[in-house]
Design an enzyme around this catalytic site. Sequence first.
Site, PDB file in Angstrom:
ATOM      1  N   LYS A 197       1.448   3.869  -3.063  1.00 34.19           N
ATOM      2  CA  LYS A 197       1.002   5.262  -2.854  1.00 34.19           C
ATOM      3  C   LYS A 197       2.172   6.224  -3.093  1.00 34.19           C
ATOM      4  O   LYS A 197       1.998   7.293  -3.679  1.00 34.19           O
ATOM      5  CB  LYS A 197       0.453   5.458  -1.425  1.00 34.19           C
ATOM      6  N   TYR A 216       0.830  -1.209   0.000  1.00 33.11           N
ATOM      7  CA  TYR A 216       0.000   0.000   0.000  1.00 33.11           C
ATOM      8  C   TYR A 216       0.867   1.263   0.000  1.00 33.11           C
ATOM      9  O   TYR A 216       0.768   2.109  -0.893  1.00 33.11           O
ATOM     10  CB  TYR A 216      -0.938  -0.041   1.202  1.00 33.11           C
TER      11      TYR A 216
HETATM   12  N1  LIG Z   1      -8.758   5.627   5.804  1.00 37.41           N
HETATM   13  C1  LIG Z   1      -7.568   5.984   6.279  1.00 37.41           C
HETATM   14  O1  LIG Z   1      -7.254   5.789   7.465  1.00 37.41           O
HETATM   15  C2  LIG Z   1      -6.587   6.692   5.366  1.00 37.41           C
HETATM   16  C3  LIG Z   1      -5.412   7.196   5.942  1.00 37.41           C
HETATM   17  C4  LIG Z   1      -4.502   7.873   5.137  1.00 37.41           C
HETATM   18  C5  LIG Z   1      -4.761   8.049   3.802  1.00 37.41           C
HETATM   19  N2  LIG Z   1      -5.912   7.542   3.269  1.00 37.41           N
HETATM   20  C6  LIG Z   1      -6.146   7.781   1.838  1.00 37.41           C
HETATM   21  O2  LIG Z   1      -7.388   8.446   1.732  1.00 37.41           O
HETATM   22  C7  LIG Z   1      -8.037   8.082   0.523  1.00 37.41           C
HETATM   23  C8  LIG Z   1      -9.440   7.617   0.829  1.00 37.41           C
HETATM   24  O3  LIG Z   1      -9.370   6.515   1.720  1.00 37.41           O
HETATM   25  P1  LIG Z   1     -10.691   5.828   2.267  1.00 37.41           P
HETATM   26  O4  LIG Z   1     -10.409   5.345   3.634  1.00 37.41           O
HETATM   27  O5  LIG Z   1     -11.840   6.691   2.000  1.00 37.41           O
HETATM   28  O6  LIG Z   1     -10.738   4.543   1.319  1.00 37.41           O
HETATM   29  P2  LIG Z   1     -11.969   3.620   0.948  1.00 37.41           P
HETATM   30  O7  LIG Z   1     -13.105   3.804   1.869  1.00 37.41           O
HETATM   31  O8  LIG Z   1     -11.393   2.251   0.775  1.00 37.41           O
HETATM   32  O9  LIG Z   1     -12.406   4.180  -0.471  1.00 37.41           O
HETATM   33  C9  LIG Z   1     -11.620   4.005  -1.605  1.00 37.41           C
HETATM   34  C10 LIG Z   1     -12.430   4.445  -2.782  1.00 37.41           C
HETATM   35  O10 LIG Z   1     -11.640   4.306  -3.973  1.00 37.41           O
HETATM   36  C11 LIG Z   1     -12.447   3.713  -4.966  1.00 37.41           C
HETATM   37  N3  LIG Z   1     -11.649   3.023  -5.978  1.00 37.41           N
HETATM   38  C12 LIG Z   1     -10.796   2.006  -5.796  1.00 37.41           C
HETATM   39  N4  LIG Z   1     -10.294   1.608  -6.986  1.00 37.41           N
HETATM   40  C13 LIG Z   1     -10.859   2.411  -7.924  1.00 37.41           C
HETATM   41  C14 LIG Z   1     -10.754   2.466  -9.333  1.00 37.41           C
HETATM   42  N5  LIG Z   1      -9.969   1.643 -10.016  1.00 37.41           N
HETATM   43  N6  LIG Z   1     -11.469   3.414  -9.989  1.00 37.41           N
HETATM   44  C15 LIG Z   1     -12.288   4.256  -9.320  1.00 37.41           C
HETATM   45  N7  LIG Z   1     -12.438   4.228  -7.982  1.00 37.41           N
HETATM   46  C16 LIG Z   1     -11.735   3.303  -7.289  1.00 37.41           C
HETATM   47  C17 LIG Z   1     -13.314   2.731  -4.193  1.00 37.41           C
HETATM   48  O11 LIG Z   1     -14.389   2.347  -4.998  1.00 37.41           O
HETATM   49  P3  LIG Z   1     -15.225   0.996  -4.758  1.00 37.41           P
HETATM   50  O12 LIG Z   1     -16.316   1.396  -3.810  1.00 37.41           O
HETATM   51  O13 LIG Z   1     -15.720   0.660  -6.114  1.00 37.41           O
HETATM   52  O14 LIG Z   1     -14.295  -0.012  -4.189  1.00 37.41           O
HETATM   53  C18 LIG Z   1     -13.690   3.609  -3.015  1.00 37.41           C
HETATM   54  O15 LIG Z   1     -14.731   4.490  -3.360  1.00 37.41           O
HETATM   55  C19 LIG Z   1      -7.160   7.024  -0.134  1.00 37.41           C
HETATM   56  O16 LIG Z   1      -6.382   7.642  -1.112  1.00 37.41           O
HETATM   57  C20 LIG Z   1      -6.283   6.527   0.997  1.00 37.41           C
HETATM   58  O17 LIG Z   1      -5.045   6.072   0.532  1.00 37.41           O
HETATM   59  C21 LIG Z   1      -6.835   6.877   4.017  1.00 37.41           C
END
Ligand SMILES: NC(=O)c1ccc[n+]([C@@H]2O[C@H](COP(=O)([O-])OP(=O)(O)OC[C@H]3O[C@@H](n4cnc5c(N)ncnc54)[C@H](OP(=O)(O)O)[C@@H]3O)[C@@H](O)[C@H]2O)c1
Length: 491
Positions: free
Chosen positions: A241, A237
């Site tokens: 990233k 991951y």
């Molecule tokens: N959550 C955390 O603690 C955290 C911490 C630091 C950084 N981040 C970053 O914050 C961002 C959002 O994280 P999150 O927690 O909201 O993640 P999440 O709930 O897993 O959501 C990820 C989203 O990306 C979409 N996605 C994945 N592959 C795709 C593709 N090929 N084309 C279009 N959409 C796609 C997923 O769609 P589907 O619904 O179709 O799967 C989902 O809507 C990410 O970039 C992550 O790296 C998150």
Amino acid sequence: MEPNRVQFLENKTLLITGASGFLSKVLVERVLSLQPNVKKLYLLVRASDNKSAEQRLHNEVFEKDLFKVLRKNIGDESLNALISEKVVPVPGDITLNNMGVSDFNLLQDMMQEIDIVFHAAATTRFDERYDVALRINTFGALNVLNFAKKSVKAQLLLHVSTAYVCGERSGLIQEIPFAMGETLHGKNKVDINTEMQLVEQRLEQLAEQGCSEEETKHAMRDLGLKRAKLFGWSNTYSFTKVMGEMFVGHYRGNMPIVIIRPTMITSTFSDPFPGWIEGVKTVDTVIVSYGKGMLKCFLVDKKTACDIIPVDMVANAMIATAAEHFHDSGSHTIYHVASSYRNPIMYKQIKEISIRYFKKSPLLGRSGMPIVPKAPLLLSTKAMFRLYTSLRFKLPLQVLGLLSITFPSQFGNNYQHHNREFKMAMRLVKLYKPYLLFKGVFDDRNLETLRIKNEAKEMNDLPAFSPKCIDWEDYFINTHIPGLATHVLNK
Ligand SMILES: NC(=O)c1ccc[n+]([C@@H]2O[C@H](COP(=O)([O-])OP(=O)(O)OC[C@H]3O[C@@H](n4cnc5c(N)ncnc54)[C@H](OP(=O)(O)O)[C@@H]3O)[C@@H](O)[C@H]2O)c1
């Protein structure tokens, strides 16, 4: 005079990727609540056509409890009217050219109208298949950048990364970009295109060998971890990233770029209401396992800070930084959105707070009886954890295993119970070790400078995005753990 941070969104057209995900749907709610005069929101979701994209947005975003405050404030009808007036569902896939948007007219409209791109789509599995993670987190980021560059009006790409692109570091971690090909140990450079070729060759080999889908999945997961470790990162991951960040920084041209690096994102602090969360990730997996009585020991350095940040603060920071860098030609600014520097909470405190919480408000087991979890033993080195687990689980496990075959009724349950506990502890430790033993502190100077600037210019019409105002004990007891129980465990 510069417009206020929220005013700035007025009449702007935004593209938000990952709209069905946790962070993006909070951003969508914040934007519609704070600035209903936003011009348009193009929301990209994986779907085969417009109808299914619209259906996904309806079921997975607007029908969620997250929107209940807005729904109550303006009423069902007005919210539905606002959504149909402002929101354009976009079926797409960021792994493809033009983000997979195949409807020519829709694509043309987007390229003519979009002012700001918020890119948050990603795969967030730490041990994702390398081919999948590379396509989404790395090449997907490049596809989104290329789309933004082709859009006539776009004046900002805000790319959401993660603070843990820094790898397993200690000391103060600064908000600086990675150069193309940079590695953590400074040795052999990473060539991202070569990584993709390697993936394709390996997939061909696996197909030639007649490997099943399951075998291919395991091989691709192993390959991701191996390549990540080779260049100094601990999991697929953070490695994919960081390569996404490299692509965006290197090929940005004149497009202003903001890279947001949040730490571990948790439930809303205050907006639209405290405690909304979706899914169980990182530190929450540990809290939930403990509440369910399944966590007896764990590997964590009690004296280090657990860097968490509420999701509404991340969304607010995204709006504030977008307002700051819109039109800022060619700029490339990194923002940590983190708490460990200004208002740290230690793992030891989280353990104590969780024990107190579940003592007072236990989860109910399958039988409907309250679960009374015992305080977990926190071990701070891998060697201690290995020794403890081999003494507590492995030796009795072998004996119990034999006994359970001979006397299944007396020993079978005990064996299975130990086995479950052991597997749970090992799985969590394997996945989250880089976070749990993390010794670094994330400097969030850039965001703090922006907060001070906003205050000085009286541009602070956004709700809080400073971790300084969080009383952690109050947040965990009255907001976050109840939020997990209500919105994730449905208790
Ligand atoms: N959550 C955390 O603690 C955290 C911490 C630091 C950084 N981040 C970053 O914050 C961002 C959002 O994280 P999150 O927690 O909201 O993640 P999440 O709930 O897993 O959501 C990820 C989203 O990306 C979409 N996605 C994945 N592959 C795709 C593709 N090929 N084309 C279009 N959409 C796609 C997923 O769609 P589907 O619904 O179709 O799967 C989902 O809507 C990410 O970039 C992550 O790296 C998150």
